[in-house]
Design an enzyme around this catalytic site. Structure first.
Site, mmCIF file in Angstrom:
data_model
loop_
_atom_site.group_PDB
_atom_site.id
_atom_site.type_symbol
_atom_site.label_atom_id
_atom_site.label_comp_id
_atom_site.label_asym_id
_atom_site.label_seq_id
_atom_site.Cartn_x
_atom_site.Cartn_y
_atom_site.Cartn_z
ATOM 1 C CB THR A 183 -0.954 0.011 1.217
ATOM 2 O OG1 THR A 183 -1.804 -1.132 1.127
ATOM 3 C CG2 THR A 183 -1.832 1.253 1.232
ATOM 4 C CG PHE A 185 0.083 4.680 3.712
ATOM 5 C CD1 PHE A 185 -1.142 4.776 4.359
ATOM 6 C CD2 PHE A 185 0.648 3.427 3.555
ATOM 7 C CE1 PHE A 185 -1.786 3.640 4.834
ATOM 8 C CE2 PHE A 185 0.011 2.291 4.029
ATOM 9 C CZ PHE A 185 -1.206 2.400 4.666
HETATM 10 O O1 PPY Z 1 -7.468 0.684 7.557
HETATM 11 C C1 PPY Z 1 -6.212 0.760 7.615
HETATM 12 O O2 PPY Z 1 -5.514 0.152 8.440
HETATM 13 C C2 PPY Z 1 -5.515 1.601 6.651
HETATM 14 O O3 PPY Z 1 -4.483 2.139 6.922
HETATM 15 C C3 PPY Z 1 -6.129 1.625 5.255
HETATM 16 C C4 PPY Z 1 -5.759 0.346 4.579
HETATM 17 C C5 PPY Z 1 -6.683 -0.687 4.474
HETATM 18 C C6 PPY Z 1 -6.319 -1.865 3.845
HETATM 19 C C7 PPY Z 1 -5.042 -2.017 3.331
HETATM 20 C C8 PPY Z 1 -4.138 -0.986 3.447
HETATM 21 C C9 PPY Z 1 -4.492 0.206 4.071
#
Ligand code: PPY
Length: 317
Positions: A183, A185
């Site tokens: 992911t 960010f």
């Molecule tokens: O909900 C979280 O923990 C987040 O940071 C968003 C997310 C959700 C699923 C995968 C990566 C990030």
């Protein structure tokens, strides 16, 4: 706003909370606790609003995932409202557990919740493990874990650390359908913040193109003719009416690079609207493609001097 910090605090970092989200893990990898205070928010819009209102100095929010694609709340939250800019990108490997209150077995699970991206990345395994259980969306994975601890749902899909944080048991580990998900960010700050070029940077923007033939080609051409490679492009509805779209994209290079600056200025001419979303160091471990000599800053400077000479009446060279 809960837990508001005083203005004498060091940098105040809002993030998609509560404690135990992947966003918090990403923030911890990017920013040492000595550099500022972490400040969990209930949703992506709330994290962005905290920066816009001045309650936080920066926010760390999820932008896109290698399996599930972009996070609409972040895309739309950056495209609309008071301008914010990305000053940093952070990549995080994500893995999920199925978390339950201790003592709960698979056969007891009748309700399940998580962030839509986590549910999408685990849909296949969850259908096998919990046939007939309809997953419910929450604004974060840790929010789902917290709700399970409070008895609101039977199970959550979350990070192992969130299960621990809320006293849950990891009933099944590694529930992702595809291993190796990453992911991305982004750290966002009020408009005006601009990290210095590093030589390996990315620039993000949103452009609204007109409803006319070739409008998207015009947009793309401004990058192509200047030797700029795109690393992401996707369309989002402008929410005005069907048929009018904005394009959210990332390209290689920094707005301080002549080719990138000129491409942005050209988009300002040919698009209905352009919003600069920041230039920041590339952090995916990849190098920008080599810039053709004709698109280097020196070539732009030389061509500009040549044109200035013509305008000043110099003999054509
Ligand atoms: O909900 C979280 O923990 C987040 O940071 C968003 C997310 C959700 C699923 C995968 C990566 C990030």
């Amino acid at each position: 706003m809960p837990g508001k910090l005083s203005s004498t605090s060091p940098t105040r970092f809002a993030y998609l909370g509560p404690e135990g989200t992947f966003a918090e893990a990403a923030l911890r990898t990017a920013v040492a606790s000595s550099e500022g205070a972490r400040y969990p928010q209930p949703s992506v819009p709330a994290a962005l609003a905290a920066v816009r209102s001045g309650d936080a100095d920066a926010a760390l929010v999820p932008m896109e995932n290698s399996v599930e694609g972009s996070v609409p709340a972040t895309m739309d939250g950056l495209a609309d409202g008071r301008p914010l800019v990305i000053t940093r990108e952070v990549f995080l490997d994500v893995s999920f557990v199925l978390a339950v209150r201790p003592g709960t077995e698979l056969a007891d699970v009748r309700s399940l919740a998580s962030h839509p991206h986590a549910l999408a990345q685990t849909a296949g395994r969850l259908a096998e493990l919990l046939p007939g259980v309809v997953p419910l969306p929450t604004s974060s994975t840790a929010g789902a874990a917290e709700a399970v601890a409070a008895g609101q749902y039977d199970a959550a899909v979350c990070a192992p650390i969130a299960a621990e944080r809320y006293g849950l048991a990891a009933l099944v580990e590694d529930v992702a359908d595809r291993p190796g998900a990453v992911t991305r960010f982004v750290l966002v700050e009020p408009s005006g913040a601009l990290p210095a070029p590093t030589g390996n940077d990315k620039t993000s923007l949103v452009a609204v193109v007109g409803d006319r033939t070739g409008a998207l080609l015009d947009l793309l051409s401004e990058f192509a003719v200047r030797g700029i490679s795109l690393t992401r492009i996707e369309s989002r509805p402008t929410r005005e009416r069907l048929g009018v779209y904005s394009f959210s994209l990332d390209c290689e290079g920094h707005v301080a690079d002549r080719r990138v600056g000129e491409a942005l200025a050209a988009l300002h001419r040919v698009c209905d609207d352009v919003r600069f979303l920041g230039s920041y160091a590339r952090a995916d471990g990849r190098e920008n493609k080599p810039v053709p000599g004709t698109a280097a800053d020196a070539a732009f400077a030389e061509a500009e001097a040549w044109l200035a000479g013509i305008r000043a009446g110099a003999s054509p060279g």
